[in-house]
Design a protein around this motif. Structure first.
Motif, PDB file in Angstrom:
ATOM      1  N   GLU A  74      60.090  68.156  84.307  1.00  0.00           N
ATOM      2  CA  GLU A  74      61.409  68.235  83.698  1.00  0.00           C
ATOM      3  C   GLU A  74      62.460  67.756  84.676  1.00  0.00           C
TER       4      GLU A  74
ATOM      5  N   GLU B  73      71.267  73.732  68.781  1.00  0.00           N
ATOM      6  CA  GLU B  73      69.872  73.551  69.177  1.00  0.00           C
ATOM      7  C   GLU B  73      69.768  73.268  70.670  1.00  0.00           C
ATOM      8  N   ALA B  74      70.636  72.359  71.164  1.00  0.00           N
ATOM      9  CA  ALA B  74      70.587  72.013  72.579  1.00  0.00           C
ATOM     10  C   ALA B  74      70.873  73.237  73.437  1.00  0.00           C
TER      11      ALA B  74
ATOM     12  N   ARG C 295      67.815  75.428  73.443  1.00  0.00           N
ATOM     13  CA  ARG C 295      66.760  74.883  74.296  1.00  0.00           C
ATOM     14  C   ARG C 295      67.005  75.217  75.746  1.00  0.00           C
ATOM     15  N   GLN C 296      68.251  74.992  76.153  1.00  0.00           N
ATOM     16  CA  GLN C 296      68.609  75.246  77.538  1.00  0.00           C
ATOM     17  C   GLN C 296      68.402  76.720  77.860  1.00  0.00           C
TER      18      GLN C 296
ATOM     19  N   VAL D 287      66.349  78.836  76.397  1.00  0.00           N
ATOM     20  CA  VAL D 287      64.936  79.194  76.455  1.00  0.00           C
ATOM     21  C   VAL D 287      64.349  78.744  77.778  1.00  0.00           C
ATOM     22  N   SER D 288      64.740  77.529  78.220  1.00  0.00           N
ATOM     23  CA  SER D 288      64.151  77.041  79.462  1.00  0.00           C
ATOM     24  C   SER D 288      64.676  77.842  80.649  1.00  0.00           C
TER      25      SER D 288
ATOM     26  N   SER E 142      67.770  80.897  64.365  1.00  0.00           N
ATOM     27  CA  SER E 142      66.688  80.856  65.350  1.00  0.00           C
ATOM     28  C   SER E 142      67.180  81.325  66.721  1.00  0.00           C
TER      29      SER E 142
ATOM     30  N   SER F  82      65.246  84.215  68.607  1.00  0.00           N
ATOM     31  CA  SER F  82      64.769  84.082  69.986  1.00  0.00           C
ATOM     32  C   SER F  82      65.378  85.156  70.871  1.00  0.00           C
TER      33      SER F  82
END
Lengths: 334, 538
Positions: free
Chosen positions: B124, B438-439, B442-443, B445-446, B487, B491
């Motif tokens: 990544e 969404e972005a 994602r950030q 979650v990572s 979502s 999460s």
């Protein structure tokens, strides 16, 4: 340990060199913080400082480098009262060092083998009367930072652990270096450094080539290189020794004190530590220059070093803090 | 023959001949190139030891060996791995702890570190090798694109030709023109040239530049220089005289620059160059983002416990627990020497850990008010960072506009870095709300995967009008946004919706509800207000 690069052979970086010389003249200025990009000679300068500083007189074998036999702590169980000369200690505080290594702790070997309770001094003891160097100081763990702050302020290391109760003198000059891109320094620790310097790579081509050339000839023949610079080194050393004498007699006039105060008020720096450091640094500079009195020029020369890290952080002001100091300097001394 | 593979072999050869050069960084993944490269390294350094990247500081620097100490009844110290002098290979070096990296860098500065081979397997963009180590290792070889048939050729041999006059100037000039600000790179290139050949020729200098300078290049030399008959580096303004005196070297400068340009990664050649400091083909993230979240620990009182291979033994507490029983145990085990320890004496160290927070700002950069809003968010980011130390906050910034979302600032704690990256902020266009959420998710979650506590802050004044697939369909866009919001709630990510519209909007409040997030209407959001809300939201 490899031989250190000679201090006087460092090209440019005058602010950094000056800051280090000032703390060598007057240790009460309280340390230097060097912040800057990688590959700008930060660590080189600190390690070079060790070779430059004059020797100090210590009681032979004393774990805290005491100057006279009366200062040697009881726990050292030292018989000898002989004095000897040794280079000024410059102690590296590695990252990830454990707390017992810094403060000292129970001597496990003696505890296990002889069942005796004895104190094994740590890095703070070694650094007494010298320098404590922390590379990547902004990555240092919190609890070590707290500990250093405490000791730097009191000048005394107190160990109350493992059934030991020990205290010893720990007066040292903190030198920290780091890269601000990897994280900022905590304000309390920032304030504890007397002077701060931001270093960048030289932009002048001739200087850049000279840096590379000197480094190369040092790498290829460290001994010969050191010999060629020995004269310059001893010249700087003599000036430092002379200046150490001179600061004892240099008094600051009311005018200079007022200048310092006006500067600090205009900059809004917190607390009075700024004024004190500014005054001490200006006096050390005047002494180094061999001047008879501290002048406005001395104050304004050291102001960026002494004040730029004490400003209230204003994240919305894009100008660097050194620029802000110079702006105010121009206003106040206009 | 001059291919990535032969350059790797040359670099390897140089490290073998001149260990003081330090070592190299290899970018590669398991495959034929990996096997061949490791075989070559092991052939050159039979003594090489492989270290896991999860090394603890104690492994590196050595210390009291608790097992041996207890067994022998006297203090036994282990030598740190660094002091043992074997060449070192570290796979997955991007996972190296920043403090461990700093310790290795210190050893390299002191000249006590053995040759070091770091394998960078980063998948990544935010995983990068510790900058302190990258900077100190001269050779960076990217073998990730090589296939089996590329693995032929030999290391370059010293060139027997006439030595060049002034390799130092040439290499310094070249480094500047390729946008390498630091001075370590030209120093290393010069050392490499000397290692290649004691009296380096133009071929040797060129090779050294290709090995050391090319991977570090951040820009191509300014094109106008290529047109002018006698190119002069731009940065040389203050030093024209010297440049002209050395007229005879200029062809060599050109030769070197051309050779370096020839081996630059394609990415650098084709893509518009990033303004400052971005390394070719890699994300630029300081160690602020990579550090493990629970890295700090304050010691707590030791606790009785078993040695599970994870916990560290607290030697003093263990001994103290054992001492009162010695007399009785001596009677029980008359044949044992020294201190008699039983498993129940074992005390392990405990650390108090706290997780860092990552604030993921997800900002609507669409429409006319975008510039003002982005400006305030930038201010808020900087205010948060200015206090980041006390609050243990990292900050990331995502902007969404037109047909998608863009990461403007990867998670960082560095005010300096944030300022650099936020210097220019793009704005205008449609509102791809769903893509933005969404972005942000994602950030988050990572970040959570890296042990941090994420929090998503959504700033917008409008409804989404761009669907997640980029089409301008208002209904679809609204549905997508709701789906994404749910979502986030699923999460279990903390979120906050700040409505910067002139009057509060029902739809955004509903969206916040779907997200399970507080909704704060804040017309004309000010940097200070945003930062205050975040302090309260803690």
């Amino acid at each position: 340990m490899a031989k250190a690069f000679p201090f006087s052979a460092i090209v440019g970086q005058d602010a950094m060199k000056q800051a280090m010389i000032l703390t060598a003249i007057d240790p009460t200025i309280g340390g230097v913080l060097v912040f800057g990009d990688r590959g700008t000679g930060k660590s080189t300068a600190v390690r070079a400082l060790a070779g430059l500083l004059p020797q100090i007189e210590v009681v032979d074998g004393c774990p805290i480098n005491s100057a006279s036999p009366g200062d040697v702590p009881d726990w050292a169980e030292l018989g000898s009262k002989k004095l000897r000369k040794r280079p000024t200690p410059v102690v590296d505080l590695p990252l990830g060092v454990s707390q017992d290594r810094v403060t000292g702790a129970l001597d496990i070997e003696r505890a296990l083998s002889r069942g005796e309770k004895a104190f094994e001094p740590g890095l703070l003891a070694q650094a007494n009367r010298g320098y404590l160097y922390i590379d990547e100081v902004n990555l240092l763990e919190d609890h070590i930072v707290d500990l250093l702050l405490d000791v730097a302020q009191s000048g005394e290391n107190v160990v109350e652990r493992d059934g030991l109760s020990i205290r010893h003198a720990a007066r040292f000059v903190l030198v920290g270096s780091g890269n601000p891109e990897e994280g900022d320094l905590r304000p309390q620790l920032l304030d504890r450094f007397g002077l701060s310097v931001e270093v960048t790579s030289p932009t002048n081509m001739a200087d850049r080539v000279e840096v590379i050339r000197r480094r190369d000839s040092f790498d290829r023949d460290p001994e010969g290189f050191a010999k060629r610079w020995a004269r310059a080194e001893s010249g700087v050393r003599k000036k430092i020794v002379a200046a150490r004498e001179a600061i004892k007699t240099l008094d600051a006039g009311t005018e200079v004190l007022e200048d310092c105060a006006r500067l600090c008020i205009a900059l809004g720096s917190d607390g009075l530590r700024g004024e004190l450091t500014l005054l001490r640094a200006a006096r050390a500079l005047a002494a180094y220059d061999g001047a008879k009195a501290i002048s406005k020029a001395h104050v304004s020369a050291v102001a960026p070093l002494a004040l730029s890290h004490r400003l209230r952080r204003d994240p919305l002001d894009d100008a660097g803090s050194a620029t802000r100091v110079e702006r105010v300097l121009a206003d106040v001394f206009a | 023959m001059n291919t990535p593979w032969t350059r790797f072999l040359t670099a390897l050869d140089l490290v073998a001949r001149a260990p003081h050069l330090g070592g190299m960084v290899l970018t590669m993944r398991p495959g034929p190139a990996w096997d061949a490269a490791l075989a070559a390294i092991e052939a050159a350094f039979p003594e090489i030891r492989r270290w896991p990247a999860s090394l603890s500081l104690r492994d590196l620097s050595g210390g009291l060996d608790s097992v041996a100490t207890l067994a022998e009844g006297r203090a036994v110290y282990s030598t740190g791995l660094l002091a043992r002098g074997h060449p070192i290979l570290i796979p997955s070096a991007e996972r190296l702890d920043p403090q461990a990296a700093a310790l290795i860098a210190q050893a390299m500065d002191a000249g006590t570190a053995p040759p070091l081979f770091l394998i960078d397997e980063a998948a990544e963009a935010e995983e990068t090798l510790a900058p302190a180590l990258l900077d100190r290792l001269p050779f960076w070889c990217d073998l990730s694109e090589l296939s089996l048939r590329d693995l032929t050729g030999h290391a370059a041999a010293p060139d027997p030709g006439a030595p060049v006059q002034d390799p130092a100037t040439t290499l310094t000039v070249s480094a500047l023109r390729f946008g390498i600000p630091g001075l370590r790179a030209p120093t290393q290139a010069l050392a490499a040239a000397h290692a290649l050949n004691d009296m380096p020729t133009d071929t040797d200098v060129t090779m050294a530049a290709q090995l050391v300078l090319a991977p570090r290049a951040t820009q191509l030399p300014a094109p106008e220089d290529e047109d002018s008959p006698q190119p002069e580096p731009q940065q040389q303004t203050s030093d024209d005289a010297e440049g002209q005196n050395r007229g005879q070297d200029i062809p060599l400068d050109d030769l070197v620059i051309e050779a370096v340009a020839a081996v630059l990664p394609d990415l650098l050649k084709n893509a518009p160059l990033k303004p400052n400091g971005a390394r070719g083909g890699k994300g630029f993230s300081g160690s602020g983002s990579r550090r493990r979240g629970n890295r700090r620990g304050r010691p707590l009182p030791a606790q009785q416990g078993a040695l599970d291979g994870q916990a560290r033994i607290d030697l003093v507490a263990t001994l103290r627990a054992a001492v009162p029983w010695q007399k009785m145990r001596r009677a029980q085990f008359p044949d044992r020497q020294g201190v008699i320890l039983l498993p129940r004496d074992i005390h392990v160290q405990r650390m108090e850990e706290r997780s860092d927070r990552v604030l993921v700002f997800t900002v609507d950069a669409s429409g006319s008010s975008a510039m003002a809003r982005l400006g305030e968010v930038k201010g808020a980011v900087e205010l948060v960072l200015a206090q980041a130390y006390a609050r243990r906050d990292h900050v990331a910034l995502i902007a969404f506009r037109r047909d998608g979302a863009e990461m403007l600032l990867p998670p960082t704690r560095s005010l300096v870095q944030a300022k650099r990256r936020l210097a220019s902020l793009p704005g205008g266009g449609g509102t791809p709300l769903a893509a933005g959420i969404e972005a942000g998710m994602r950030q988050a979650v990572s970040a959570r995967a890296r042990g941090l506590t994420p929090q998503v802050i959504l700033l917008t004044d409008g409804r989404g009008n761009i669907a997640i697939d980029g089409s301008a369909n208002r209904q679809q866009a609204a549905d997508d946004a709701v789906r994404m919001a749910r979502s986030i709630a699923q999460s279990d990510i903390d979120a906050l919706v700040i409505d910067t519209g002139a009057r509060p909007q029902r739809q955004l409040a509903d969206l916040a509800h779907d997200m399970g997030a507080p909704y704060v209407p804040l017309p004309r959001a000010r940097a200070g207000q945003i930062s205050d809300i975040l302090t309260g939201a803690r």
